[in-house]
Enzyme design. Sequence first.
Site, PDB file in Angstrom:
ATOM      1  N   GLU A 162       8.360  -0.320  13.671  1.00 15.52           N
ATOM      2  CA  GLU A 162       9.634  -0.344  13.597  1.00 15.52           C
ATOM      3  C   GLU A 162      10.147   1.049  13.987  1.00 15.52           C
ATOM      4  O   GLU A 162       9.522   2.198  13.947  1.00 15.52           O
ATOM      5  CB  GLU A 162      10.057  -0.380  12.144  1.00 15.52           C
ATOM      6  CG  GLU A 162       9.853  -1.690  11.570  1.00 15.52           C
ATOM      7  CD  GLU A 162       9.650  -1.548   9.989  1.00 15.52           C
ATOM      8  OE1 GLU A 162       9.836  -2.708   9.297  1.00 15.52           O
ATOM      9  OE2 GLU A 162       9.074  -0.843   9.357  1.00 15.52           O
ATOM     10  N   LYS A 175      12.120   7.979  13.133  1.00 15.39           N
ATOM     11  CA  LYS A 175      10.703   7.602  12.772  1.00 15.39           C
ATOM     12  C   LYS A 175      10.443   6.290  13.419  1.00 15.39           C
ATOM     13  O   LYS A 175      10.847   5.274  13.526  1.00 15.39           O
ATOM     14  CB  LYS A 175      10.470   7.329  11.137  1.00 15.39           C
ATOM     15  CG  LYS A 175       9.027   7.420  10.716  1.00 15.39           C
ATOM     16  CD  LYS A 175       8.914   7.520   9.274  1.00 15.39           C
ATOM     17  CE  LYS A 175       8.928   6.216   8.704  1.00 15.39           C
ATOM     18  NZ  LYS A 175       8.639   6.324   7.095  1.00 15.39           N
ATOM     19  N   ALA A 182      -3.264   3.557   0.052  1.00 17.19           N
ATOM     20  CA  ALA A 182      -2.886   4.893   0.677  1.00 17.19           C
ATOM     21  C   ALA A 182      -1.753   5.369  -0.255  1.00 17.19           C
ATOM     22  O   ALA A 182      -1.506   6.811  -0.240  1.00 17.19           O
ATOM     23  CB  ALA A 182      -2.679   4.578   2.006  1.00 17.19           C
ATOM     24  N   GLN A 183      -0.883   4.600  -0.650  1.00 17.58           N
ATOM     25  CA  GLN A 183       0.293   5.306  -1.100  1.00 17.58           C
ATOM     26  C   GLN A 183       0.384   5.693  -2.695  1.00 17.58           C
ATOM     27  O   GLN A 183       0.941   6.625  -3.113  1.00 17.58           O
ATOM     28  CB  GLN A 183       1.464   4.374  -1.245  1.00 17.58           C
ATOM     29  CG  GLN A 183       1.797   3.595   0.176  1.00 17.58           C
ATOM     30  CD  GLN A 183       2.252   4.730   1.354  1.00 17.58           C
ATOM     31  OE1 GLN A 183       3.109   5.540   1.099  1.00 17.58           O
ATOM     32  NE2 GLN A 183       1.731   4.431   2.457  1.00 17.58           N
ATOM     33  N   GLY A 207       6.012  -2.362  -2.087  1.00 15.05           N
ATOM     34  CA  GLY A 207       5.299  -2.950  -1.051  1.00 15.05           C
ATOM     35  C   GLY A 207       5.896  -4.003  -0.259  1.00 15.05           C
ATOM     36  O   GLY A 207       5.324  -4.290   0.757  1.00 15.05           O
ATOM     37  N   GLY A 208       6.972  -4.770  -0.717  1.00 20.89           N
ATOM     38  CA  GLY A 208       7.397  -5.779  -0.173  1.00 20.89           C
ATOM     39  C   GLY A 208       8.696  -5.243   0.738  1.00 20.89           C
ATOM     40  O   GLY A 208       9.718  -4.661   0.242  1.00 20.89           O
ATOM     41  N   ASP A 209       8.534  -4.948   2.115  1.00 23.33           N
ATOM     42  CA  ASP A 209       9.371  -4.439   2.991  1.00 23.33           C
ATOM     43  C   ASP A 209       9.257  -4.992   4.303  1.00 23.33           C
ATOM     44  O   ASP A 209       9.816  -4.486   5.284  1.00 23.33           O
ATOM     45  CB  ASP A 209       8.657  -2.970   3.237  1.00 23.33           C
ATOM     46  CG  ASP A 209       7.317  -2.791   3.619  1.00 23.33           C
ATOM     47  OD1 ASP A 209       6.611  -3.915   4.065  1.00 23.33           O
ATOM     48  OD2 ASP A 209       6.883  -1.690   3.778  1.00 23.33           O
ATOM     49  N   LYS A 258       7.740 -10.907   3.318  1.00 19.51           N
ATOM     50  CA  LYS A 258       6.718 -10.066   2.479  1.00 19.51           C
ATOM     51  C   LYS A 258       7.216  -9.478   1.260  1.00 19.51           C
ATOM     52  O   LYS A 258       7.988  -8.710   1.438  1.00 19.51           O
ATOM     53  CB  LYS A 258       6.043  -8.933   3.569  1.00 19.51           C
ATOM     54  CG  LYS A 258       5.245  -7.849   3.040  1.00 19.51           C
ATOM     55  CD  LYS A 258       4.697  -7.017   3.975  1.00 19.51           C
ATOM     56  CE  LYS A 258       3.853  -5.795   3.526  1.00 19.51           C
ATOM     57  NZ  LYS A 258       4.566  -4.626   3.888  1.00 19.51           N
ATOM     58  N   ARG A 311      16.733  -0.739  10.203  1.00 20.89           N
ATOM     59  CA  ARG A 311      15.634  -0.209  11.115  1.00 20.89           C
ATOM     60  C   ARG A 311      15.489  -1.386  12.317  1.00 20.89           C
ATOM     61  O   ARG A 311      15.731  -2.548  11.932  1.00 20.89           O
ATOM     62  CB  ARG A 311      14.414   0.028  10.589  1.00 20.89           C
ATOM     63  CG  ARG A 311      13.701  -0.963   9.615  1.00 20.89           C
ATOM     64  CD  ARG A 311      12.530  -0.144   8.762  1.00 20.89           C
ATOM     65  NE  ARG A 311      12.185  -0.941   7.835  1.00 20.89           N
ATOM     66  CZ  ARG A 311      11.543  -0.267   6.797  1.00 20.89           C
ATOM     67  NH1 ARG A 311      11.154   0.883   6.836  1.00 20.89           N
ATOM     68  NH2 ARG A 311      11.212  -1.085   5.818  1.00 20.89           N
ATOM     69  N   VAL A 332      12.552  -0.431   0.048  1.00 21.95           N
ATOM     70  CA  VAL A 332      11.974  -1.014   1.380  1.00 21.95           C
ATOM     71  C   VAL A 332      11.801   0.567   2.239  1.00 21.95           C
ATOM     72  O   VAL A 332      10.920   0.051   3.408  1.00 21.95           O
ATOM     73  CB  VAL A 332      12.828  -1.815   2.310  1.00 21.95           C
ATOM     74  CG1 VAL A 332      12.901  -3.417   1.333  1.00 21.95           C
ATOM     75  CG2 VAL A 332      14.471  -1.504   2.420  1.00 21.95           C
TER      76      VAL A 332
HETATM   77  P1  NAD Z   1      -2.754  -0.049   1.769  1.00 25.26           P
HETATM   78  O1  NAD Z   1      -3.349  -1.056   2.706  1.00 25.26           O
HETATM   79  O2  NAD Z   1      -3.526   1.352   1.779  1.00 25.26           O
HETATM   80  O3  NAD Z   1      -3.083  -0.426   0.217  1.00 25.26           O
HETATM   81  C1  NAD Z   1      -2.648  -1.612  -0.591  1.00 25.26           C
HETATM   82  C2  NAD Z   1      -3.291  -1.948  -1.477  1.00 25.26           C
HETATM   83  O4  NAD Z   1      -2.953  -3.137  -2.137  1.00 25.26           O
HETATM   84  C3  NAD Z   1      -4.872  -2.365  -1.228  1.00 25.26           C
HETATM   85  O5  NAD Z   1      -5.653  -1.565  -1.908  1.00 25.26           O
HETATM   86  C4  NAD Z   1      -5.111  -3.930  -1.635  1.00 25.26           C
HETATM   87  O6  NAD Z   1      -6.340  -4.291  -2.064  1.00 25.26           O
HETATM   88  C5  NAD Z   1      -3.976  -3.730  -2.701  1.00 25.26           C
HETATM   89  N1  NAD Z   1      -3.568  -5.323  -2.849  1.00 25.26           N
HETATM   90  C6  NAD Z   1      -3.179  -6.452  -2.196  1.00 25.26           C
HETATM   91  N2  NAD Z   1      -2.766  -7.362  -2.891  1.00 25.26           N
HETATM   92  C7  NAD Z   1      -2.968  -7.020  -4.178  1.00 25.26           C
HETATM   93  C8  NAD Z   1      -2.500  -7.550  -5.232  1.00 25.26           C
HETATM   94  N3  NAD Z   1      -2.033  -8.955  -5.042  1.00 25.26           N
HETATM   95  N4  NAD Z   1      -2.303  -7.273  -6.665  1.00 25.26           N
HETATM   96  C9  NAD Z   1      -2.888  -5.771  -6.585  1.00 25.26           C
HETATM   97  N5  NAD Z   1      -3.497  -5.168  -5.423  1.00 25.26           N
HETATM   98  C10 NAD Z   1      -3.132  -5.778  -4.385  1.00 25.26           C
HETATM   99  O7  NAD Z   1      -1.362  -0.034   2.024  1.00 25.26           O
HETATM  100  P2  NAD Z   1      -0.351   1.442   1.571  1.00 25.26           P
HETATM  101  O8  NAD Z   1      -0.258   2.351   2.649  1.00 25.26           O
HETATM  102  O9  NAD Z   1      -0.737   1.865   0.260  1.00 25.26           O
HETATM  103  O10 NAD Z   1       1.002   0.480   1.557  1.00 25.26           O
HETATM  104  C11 NAD Z   1       1.327  -0.422   0.433  1.00 25.26           C
HETATM  105  C12 NAD Z   1       2.432  -1.354   0.707  1.00 25.26           C
HETATM  106  O11 NAD Z   1       3.755  -0.238   0.620  1.00 25.26           O
HETATM  107  C13 NAD Z   1       2.593  -1.859   2.224  1.00 25.26           C
HETATM  108  O12 NAD Z   1       2.635  -3.165   1.896  1.00 25.26           O
HETATM  109  C14 NAD Z   1       3.301  -1.047   2.987  1.00 25.26           C
HETATM  110  O13 NAD Z   1       4.207  -1.868   3.922  1.00 25.26           O
HETATM  111  C15 NAD Z   1       4.409  -0.645   1.878  1.00 25.26           C
HETATM  112  N6  NAD Z   1       5.096   0.790   2.029  1.00 25.26           N
HETATM  113  C16 NAD Z   1       6.307   0.655   1.682  1.00 25.26           C
HETATM  114  C17 NAD Z   1       7.037   1.903   1.794  1.00 25.26           C
HETATM  115  C18 NAD Z   1       8.600   1.842   1.675  1.00 25.26           C
HETATM  116  O14 NAD Z   1       9.251   2.842   1.607  1.00 25.26           O
HETATM  117  N7  NAD Z   1       9.056   1.096   0.568  1.00 25.26           N
HETATM  118  C19 NAD Z   1       6.543   3.003   2.621  1.00 25.26           C
HETATM  119  C20 NAD Z   1       5.239   2.666   2.752  1.00 25.26           C
HETATM  120  C21 NAD Z   1       4.552   1.805   2.659  1.00 25.26           C
END
Ligand code: NAD
Length: 349
Positions: free
Chosen positions: A66, A79, A149-150, A235-237, A241, A55, A303
């Site tokens: 992105e 997207k 959110a996820q 979450g690491g993406d 990060k 991307r 990712v």
């Molecule tokens: P979000 O901000 O709604 O939720 C993230 C949660 O993580 C928060 O509730 C926060 O309090 C918690 N958090 C932060 N540090 C923490 C830790 N050390 N231990 C436990 N909890 C912790 O975000 P989201 O929309 O749920 O997305 C989560 C992650 O997933 C983001 O980094 C996003 O970029 C990534 N993501 C990846 C993909 C993929 O395809 N791989 C798709 C969507 C989102």
Amino acid sequence: MTHPSPSTRAMVPFVSVENMMRLVHHVGLTRFLVELTDAITDDFKRWPAFDKTSRVPAHSAGGVIELMPTADDTLYGFKYVNGHPKNMAEGLQTVTAFGVLARMDTGYPLLLSEMTLLTALRTAATSAMATRALVRPDARTMAMIGNGAQAEFQILALHAVCGITDIRLYDVDPAATAKVMTNLAGYGLNLTACTTPQDAVLGADVITTATADKRNNQVLTDNMIGAGVHINAIGGDCPGKTELHRDIVARADMFVEYPEQTRIEGELQQMPPDHPYTELWQVLTGDAAGRTRPDQITLFDGVGFAIEDFSALRYVHAASQNTAFVQMLDFIADPDDPRDLFGMLARAA
Ligand code: NAD
């Protein structure tokens, strides 16, 4: 054959956020997640048929925007998505998205869709696809680290596709865990709120990390990971990060989407260039081994790749066609005489 009038033939179906919610409820959330998992799996199995590229990111101090394009012989999809971990503190979402599906033969768009909800659904379906391929068949317990959110989508997809029933929740913010407990009451799951990540991973067969923090985090450390576990680290993406201690990554067998992108964005960025991995699509086609031993630690270094969004757009296009869940948008200028774009403008004066 008569052509449709210019005003209608180039109208583009649009799925708004409201209509996406209606569509998901119309199909049924569980069925939607299962069918989306199968749609992504089908497209992963024909991986060589796609044009693929990492991307295209635009980084800033607070996050990233992105573009994620891909195409096969007949369809093109992209997207637009952002990732801004700081947004939540400002009352904004970390991730928002929209996307387009288009015909390769004419280049005309077939669908414009919201993809914030759809990204959560497709990311959950992708974790379910990886988990179905890699988890021990007797797995029932999942630790969900990061309850933002996820989270609910991740849990429900693993419940629907992999038969996971016991969920152990942890977030640094207990309010996030309480939100998931409330949202998922009534889904037939055994939910446990945990106060430490160590507690959350106790007895877990699957661990999914979906935390948002723009740094090399260590949400899980090596001593927390027992034999036989499957990890979805999603979450690491982004560059810089990550979520897992390097020792876990070193000990696990790693499965990736598109290696060129994972190398820059995934847990793989922590490892030397020769660190071994397997491409997930090859496990799905049977060309590569997945889990070979019950005590093996498998790691899906997810990712998010463009083909997953392509599959999601393709699925939504099919599911929403000829329904009330689309609005027709006057989105593409399409004069009667294709060369007379100016005349069309002039006549509108
Ligand atoms: P979000 O901000 O709604 O939720 C993230 C949660 O993580 C928060 O509730 C926060 O309090 C918690 N958090 C932060 N540090 C923490 C830790 N050390 N231990 C436990 N909890 C912790 O975000 P989201 O929309 O749920 O997305 C989560 C992650 O997933 C983001 O980094 C996003 O970029 C990534 N993501 C990846 C993909 C993929 O395809 N791989 C798709 C969507 C989102």
